[in-house]
Write a protein that holds these residues in place. Structure first.
Motif, PDB file in Angstrom:
ATOM      1  N   SER A 283       0.832  -1.200   0.000  1.00  0.00           N
ATOM      2  CA  SER A 283       0.000   0.000   0.000  1.00  0.00           C
ATOM      3  C   SER A 283       0.871   1.256   0.000  1.00  0.00           C
ATOM      4  O   SER A 283       1.842   1.340   0.745  1.00  0.00           O
ATOM      5  N   GLY A 284       0.533   2.192  -0.841  1.00  0.00           N
ATOM      6  CA  GLY A 284       1.273   3.462  -0.908  1.00  0.00           C
ATOM      7  C   GLY A 284       2.193   3.543  -2.098  1.00  0.00           C
ATOM      8  O   GLY A 284       2.443   4.626  -2.627  1.00  0.00           O
ATOM      9  N   GLU A 285       2.701   2.384  -2.561  1.00  0.00           N
ATOM     10  CA  GLU A 285       3.575   2.397  -3.746  1.00  0.00           C
ATOM     11  C   GLU A 285       2.710   2.307  -5.012  1.00  0.00           C
ATOM     12  O   GLU A 285       1.528   1.961  -4.954  1.00  0.00           O
ATOM     13  N   LEU A 286       3.343   2.589  -6.157  1.00  0.00           N
ATOM     14  CA  LEU A 286       2.627   2.569  -7.437  1.00  0.00           C
ATOM     15  C   LEU A 286       3.358   1.675  -8.440  1.00  0.00           C
ATOM     16  O   LEU A 286       4.574   1.828  -8.620  1.00  0.00           O
TER      17      LEU A 286
ATOM     18  N   ILE B 251     -10.556  -4.922  -4.887  1.00  0.00           N
ATOM     19  CA  ILE B 251     -11.410  -4.518  -6.014  1.00  0.00           C
ATOM     20  C   ILE B 251     -11.596  -3.009  -6.130  1.00  0.00           C
ATOM     21  O   ILE B 251     -11.774  -2.481  -7.222  1.00  0.00           O
ATOM     22  N   ASP B 252     -11.508  -2.295  -5.005  1.00  0.00           N
ATOM     23  CA  ASP B 252     -11.772  -0.857  -5.098  1.00  0.00           C
ATOM     24  C   ASP B 252     -10.496  -0.038  -5.351  1.00  0.00           C
ATOM     25  O   ASP B 252     -10.394   1.104  -4.924  1.00  0.00           O
ATOM     26  N   THR B 253      -9.540  -0.626  -6.060  1.00  0.00           N
ATOM     27  CA  THR B 253      -8.351   0.141  -6.439  1.00  0.00           C
ATOM     28  C   THR B 253      -8.457   0.572  -7.898  1.00  0.00           C
ATOM     29  O   THR B 253      -8.811  -0.222  -8.768  1.00  0.00           O
ATOM     30  N   ALA B 254      -8.143   1.822  -8.156  1.00  0.00           N
ATOM     31  CA  ALA B 254      -8.294   2.430  -9.479  1.00  0.00           C
ATOM     32  C   ALA B 254      -7.016   2.271 -10.304  1.00  0.00           C
ATOM     33  O   ALA B 254      -6.006   1.742  -9.829  1.00  0.00           O
ATOM     34  N   GLU B 255      -7.086   2.728 -11.542  1.00  0.00           N
ATOM     35  CA  GLU B 255      -5.903   2.689 -12.424  1.00  0.00           C
ATOM     36  C   GLU B 255      -6.011   3.822 -13.439  1.00  0.00           C
ATOM     37  O   GLU B 255      -7.108   4.164 -13.887  1.00  0.00           O
TER      38      GLU B 255
ATOM     39  N   ILE C 209      -0.646   3.104 -14.522  1.00  0.00           N
ATOM     40  CA  ILE C 209      -0.193   3.367 -13.151  1.00  0.00           C
ATOM     41  C   ILE C 209      -1.309   2.915 -12.204  1.00  0.00           C
ATOM     42  O   ILE C 209      -2.462   3.319 -12.379  1.00  0.00           O
ATOM     43  N   TYR C 210      -0.966   2.060 -11.241  1.00  0.00           N
ATOM     44  CA  TYR C 210      -2.005   1.593 -10.308  1.00  0.00           C
ATOM     45  C   TYR C 210      -1.366   1.223  -8.968  1.00  0.00           C
ATOM     46  O   TYR C 210      -0.154   0.992  -8.884  1.00  0.00           O
TER      47      TYR C 210
ATOM     48  N   ALA D 218       0.240  -0.481  -5.912  1.00  0.00           N
ATOM     49  CA  ALA D 218       1.121  -1.649  -5.990  1.00  0.00           C
ATOM     50  C   ALA D 218       0.563  -2.875  -5.281  1.00  0.00           C
ATOM     51  O   ALA D 218       0.987  -3.994  -5.559  1.00  0.00           O
ATOM     52  N   ASP D 219      -0.385  -2.683  -4.374  1.00  0.00           N
ATOM     53  CA  ASP D 219      -0.946  -3.834  -3.665  1.00  0.00           C
ATOM     54  C   ASP D 219      -2.264  -4.306  -4.293  1.00  0.00           C
ATOM     55  O   ASP D 219      -2.929  -5.182  -3.753  1.00  0.00           O
ATOM     56  N   ALA D 220      -2.646  -3.735  -5.446  1.00  0.00           N
ATOM     57  CA  ALA D 220      -3.973  -4.015  -6.025  1.00  0.00           C
ATOM     58  C   ALA D 220      -4.158  -5.498  -6.363  1.00  0.00           C
ATOM     59  O   ALA D 220      -5.207  -6.079  -6.103  1.00  0.00           O
ATOM     60  N   GLY D 221      -3.156  -6.118  -6.956  1.00  0.00           N
ATOM     61  CA  GLY D 221      -3.267  -7.522  -7.375  1.00  0.00           C
ATOM     62  C   GLY D 221      -4.251  -7.681  -8.536  1.00  0.00           C
ATOM     63  O   GLY D 221      -4.913  -6.717  -8.935  1.00  0.00           O
ATOM     64  N   HIS D 222      -4.319  -8.887  -9.090  1.00  0.00           N
ATOM     65  CA  HIS D 222      -5.170  -9.124 -10.265  1.00  0.00           C
ATOM     66  C   HIS D 222      -6.094 -10.312 -10.051  1.00  0.00           C
ATOM     67  O   HIS D 222      -5.650 -11.371  -9.624  1.00  0.00           O
ATOM     68  N   ASP D 223      -7.353 -10.113 -10.360  1.00  0.00           N
ATOM     69  CA  ASP D 223      -8.330 -11.205 -10.367  1.00  0.00           C
ATOM     70  C   ASP D 223      -8.717 -11.438 -11.830  1.00  0.00           C
ATOM     71  O   ASP D 223      -9.510 -10.686 -12.399  1.00  0.00           O
ATOM     72  N   TYR D 224      -8.126 -12.461 -12.433  1.00  0.00           N
ATOM     73  CA  TYR D 224      -8.444 -12.795 -13.830  1.00  0.00           C
ATOM     74  C   TYR D 224      -9.617 -13.782 -13.906  1.00  0.00           C
ATOM     75  O   TYR D 224     -10.279 -13.896 -14.923  1.00  0.00           O
TER      76      TYR D 224
END
Ligand code: PAN
Ligand code: ZN
Length: 194
Positions: free
Chosen positions: A68-71, A98-102, A156-157, A159-165
């Motif tokens: 959290s905090g990094e990009l 899920i509520d992280t933007a990009e 740019i998003y 860094a802790d967002a992760g991906h749900d494919y």
């Protein structure tokens, strides 16, 4: 997970001509076989795979601690082409948080960003050089190349967002972009949630 990584301020440059960033730490390549069952035109897909496992898109990233905090930032390059009438595109995903933007900034080419929420809202925004698309938290997103040259975007998003494919692999997007009468056209995905 590299949340323990220590970094210092750094810079990188974008090589517009060669579609890459300097000193990328990761170079991800996605081919047709990475997109099994994701394209609507299954016969065309099978035929293309038999001929050649075409490279569809590439991602260059700089490594940062995934906390959290990094990009995270990097380049996405979707090559031109179609499977049947459907344009080459990325897999697309929700973020695991899920509520992280990009933010996407288009640098080259022409595309569409296809987006949707779990509640069923959808949106498609055109991507053109120097135009940015803000993808709010909760919106799944997929880049589609609707031109005959590379579509190159800077992303740019958090860094802790992760991906749900998984959700997209299972259901697909509600809307797909296909060529109709020589024009990119947004249609309902006949295979959605099948
Ligand atoms: C981008 C995407 C990139 C490739 O960095 O990861 O465009 O698309 P897929 O991840 O859907 O294959 C991004 O949205 N990161 O969150
Ligand atoms: Zn994303």
């Amino acid at each position: 997970m590299n949340d323990e990584l220590t970094i210092r301020p750094f810079t990188f440059s974008i090589d517009l001509d060669n579609c890459r960033i300097t000193d990328a730490d990761n170079h991800i390549k996605r081919n047709l076989t990475d997109m099994k069952n994701q394209y609507f035109y299954q016969e065309a897909y099978d035929m293309m795979v038999r001929e050649d496992d075409t490279l569809l898109y590439e991602v260059y990233e700089k490594l940062v601690p995934e906390k959290s905090g990094e990009l995270i930032q990097g380049l996405s390059i979707v090559h031109p082409g179609k499977v049947g009438k459907e344009y080459f595109m990325t897999k697309g995903h929700f973020h695991s948080i899920i509520d992280t933007a990009e933010l996407y900034l288009c640098l080259k080419g022409k595309g569409m960003m296809v987006m949707e929420t779990p509640e069923g809202e959808w949106a498609v925004e055109e991507m053109l050089p120097n135009k940015a698309v803000y993808v709010p938290g909760k919106w799944a997103h997929r880049s589609v190349n609707i031109s005959d040259t590379d579509l190159m975007t800077l992303f740019i998003y958090p860094a802790d967002a992760g991906h749900d494919y998984g959700t997209i692999i299972e259901k697909g997007f509600r809307k797909i972009v296909v060529e109709e009468n020589d024009k990119p056209t947004i249609i309902d995905n006949p295979n959605w949630n099948l």
